[in-house]
Design an enzyme around this catalytic site. Structure first.
Site, PDB file in Angstrom:
ATOM      1  N   ILE B  31     -86.254 -19.941  75.255  1.00  0.00           N
ATOM      2  CA  ILE B  31     -85.126 -19.019  75.409  1.00  0.00           C
ATOM      3  C   ILE B  31     -83.779 -19.681  75.185  1.00  0.00           C
ATOM      4  CG2 ILE B  31     -86.255 -17.281  76.842  1.00  0.00           C
ATOM      5  CD1 ILE B  31     -85.056 -18.614  79.283  1.00  0.00           C
ATOM      6  N   ALA B  37     -81.971 -30.451  76.661  1.00  0.00           N
ATOM      7  CA  ALA B  37     -83.269 -29.892  77.021  1.00  0.00           C
ATOM      8  C   ALA B  37     -83.572 -28.578  76.306  1.00  0.00           C
ATOM      9  CB  ALA B  37     -83.318 -29.665  78.529  1.00  0.00           C
ATOM     10  N   ILE B  39     -85.361 -24.839  76.987  1.00  0.00           N
ATOM     11  CA  ILE B  39     -85.663 -23.971  78.118  1.00  0.00           C
ATOM     12  C   ILE B  39     -86.680 -22.920  77.665  1.00  0.00           C
ATOM     13  CG2 ILE B  39     -84.706 -22.415  79.865  1.00  0.00           C
ATOM     14  CD1 ILE B  39     -83.348 -25.022  80.076  1.00  0.00           C
ATOM     15  N   ASP B 148     -71.359 -27.476  86.775  1.00  0.00           N
ATOM     16  CA  ASP B 148     -71.252 -26.411  85.780  1.00  0.00           C
ATOM     17  C   ASP B 148     -71.174 -25.061  86.489  1.00  0.00           C
ATOM     18  OD1 ASP B 148     -71.074 -25.250  83.340  1.00  0.00           O
ATOM     19  OD2 ASP B 148     -73.156 -25.528  82.764  1.00  0.00           O
TER      20      ASP B 148
END
Lengths: 331, 241
Positions: B31, B37, B39, B148
């Site tokens: 997604i 990374a 996801i 974040d």
């Protein structure tokens, strides 16, 4: 339009003369103060004062122009070392006032970026600025070069030089276009445990330096420390640049500054940009290090967009950040 | 196809007598893809989940690469668990494999605060912003920074407000780091809710101050001002999840 630019922020007194049409660069004259250890600002300033006149004359001769042909005097007002900046600023103010020319204030870091764009033909890159005194990742967003990452303490070049000096590898720092730490790392085999510090978007090198020096004192093989130190330091910078690239969605990366010459660092960047389908540009060493041409060129871009300063307001700024400057010529 | 290899490794099943007895981890689809990374969405023992896979980087020395992936996967899991322990709603950690760089988290179903705030009236929006502020303060008083803290990383569900994506989070009591968290929240308000940004920021600060205290809240507020004057872009989004 012709602009003469003066660089005197650290160890190089440089004078460049540029034109707003091909071949752009008309003159590139320099005198470099070579310190025995670190730069002593007052000694550098004295060296600049002694060599300024001859460097300016050399540039005028190279370009085959006279002051009457010149439209503006660009000066790097910062960031840099106070005593050094003052010499260049004093000379520039004098020239501007005596010959009645526009005085154009230039940020040294912006100049590194602009000359890089001119010589590499990159258009809108994430810029990785690595030198003895600077470690910053910047990119153009909304009218300014925004900082997407920087060092919280010492610069990458400073880390490598200090380590090399402390363990007796340097001076000289560069042997056959390779930094002595890169050279020493070639025979390293074992990756040892040293701190890797990326905080958010920023890097920190001082803890790495201390730990590396401690490892050497404890008798760890020097080649192994060199290998680990440079792997960690370079990777930290590549990682922060990668984040900036992913975030901004740009597709170019440009390396500038003296440390950018390292083939090992370049190889890491090549691997990173390939992964993001981006292109890597490396500013050639001649223009990656401090020089007067970059100041002249940035001054010319500024002057064309009405940037100039009154002599009484042309104060030097030792800590002038790149993201404080409006980039009017790109807006 | 590096990522495909991983995907196959990620699918975990329990096989008995040559038959799949139980599906442990199923990966459905990618997604998002960030700098660090991949996801995926999937399920873990039948529970809907998010799978975060930290990728190897060819520019890192192999020893350093494994260490970074390992350390960060563990750190993220630990911080999420700490956050949950102090009463913050965050996705449960379902599975961690530090060597593979895999973190499996409970999938939080709800609406992103970014979208939700637009459709609420002032009073309701203020209440949620204030909860966000109290979460931030709870983290900060416990020595954690999110790194974040934007409205894209807050999900409003039937069970209240959830904080997600601790990928940039860290242990810190540094005023600068606290300021960055608050600054990021404010900026995320401004980028999507410009009309009500300052009102909602006040609500956020109200919730923040109630937990962290007046003095510290003032210091952080001043820091935010300073950060904004600097004009820097810090800790931007790395990935959407």
């Amino acid at each position: 339009m012709i602009v003469l630019g003066i660089e005197s922020t650290a160890h190089t007194f440089g004078v460049g003369i540029v034109k707003d049409e091909k071949p752009y660069i008309l003159a590139d004259a320099r005198a470099e103060y070579v310190p025995r250890e670190g730069i002593h600002p007052r000694e550098a300033a004295r060296f600049f004062a002694e060599h300024a006149a001859s460097v300016i004359n050399k540039a005028l001769k190279q370009a085959n122009v006279d002051f009457k042909d010149i439209d503006g005097i660009a000066i790097a007002l910062g960031p840099g070392m106070g005593p050094c900046l003052r010499i260049g600023a004093t000379i520039a103010r004098f020239l501007a006032s005596y010959y009645d020319k526009k005085l154009i204030p230039v940020n040294h870091a912006v100049a590194h970026v602009e000359i890089g764009l001119l010589v590499t033909k990159a258009t809108d890159p994430v810029v990785v600025y690595l030198s003895g005194g600077n470690t910053a990742i910047v990119a153009y967003v909304d009218g300014r070069y925004r900082v997407f990452g920087e060092t919280l303490d010492i610069a990458l070049g400073n880390l490598l030089d200090t380590f090399a000096r402390e363990v007796g590898l340097a001076p000289p720092y560069i042997v056959g276009s390779l930094h002595v730490v890169d050279k020493c790392a070639e025979d390293g085999k074992k990756f040892i445990n040293l701190p890797y510090v990326v905080k958010g978007q920023d890097v920190s090198f001082s803890g790495l330096l201390t730990a590396a020096l401690r490892a050497v004192r404890k008798g760890t093989k020097l080649n192994d420390v060199c290998l680990t130190l440079r792997e960690i330091a370079y990777t930290m910078v590549v990682e922060v640049a990668e984040r900036a690239l992913a975030h901004t969605g740009k597709n170019e990366v440009m390396l500038v500054g003296g440390v950018a010459a390292s083939p090992i660092l370049r190889e890491k960047f090549e691997k990173m940009v390939r992964y993001h389908n981006a292109k890597l540009y490396v500013v050639p060493p001649k223009f990656a290090v401090d020089n007067g041409v970059m100041i002249a060129w940035t001054g010319l871009l500024g002057l064309k967009h009405g940037v100039s300063v009154n002599i009484e307001n042309s104060i030097i700024r030792q800590r002038w950040r790149i993201d404080e400057v409006d980039i009017t010529w790109r807006a | 196809m590096e990522s495909l290899k991983y995907l196959l490794e990620l699918n975990m099943v329990v096989i008995e007598n040559g038959k799949i007895k139980q599906e442990v981890l199923r990966v459905d689809k990618e997604i998002a893809r960030g700098a660090e990374a991949y996801i995926y969405k999937g399920s873990f023992l039948g529970i809907p989940c998010i799978i975060k896979l930290r990728t190897q980087k060819s520019y890192r020395h192999p020893v350093l690469d494994s260490k970074i992936i390992r350390d960060r996967t563990i750190r993220e899991a630990k911080i999420i668990i700490s956050a949950r322990r102090i009463g913050i709603k965050a996705p449960a950690v379902l599975f961690v494999d530090p060597d593979l760089g895999v973190l499996v988290l409970e999938y939080i179903k709800g609406r992103l605060l970014k979208d939700l705030l637009k459709n609420l009236d002032d009073e309701e929006a203020c209440k949620i912003a204030s909860t966000a502020g109290s979460y931030a303060a709870l983290l900060h008083t416990n020595g954690i920074v999110h790194g974040d803290l934007t409205t894209s990383n807050m999900i409003y569900t039937d069970h209240g407000l959830f904080l997600v994506d601790f990928g940039l989070s860290d242990y810190s009591n540094d005023l600068e780091d606290l300021g960055v968290d608050v600054h990021l929240f404010l900026r995320s308000l401004e980028s999507t809710l410009w009309r009500r940004a300052s009102m909602l920021y006040e609500c956020f600060l109200k919730g923040y101050q109630e937990i962290i205290g007046k003095d510290q809240a003032f210091k952080v507020k001043e820091k935010v001002r300073e950060i904004r004057l600097r004009g820097r872009y810090i800790a931007e989004r790395r990935m959407r999840s």
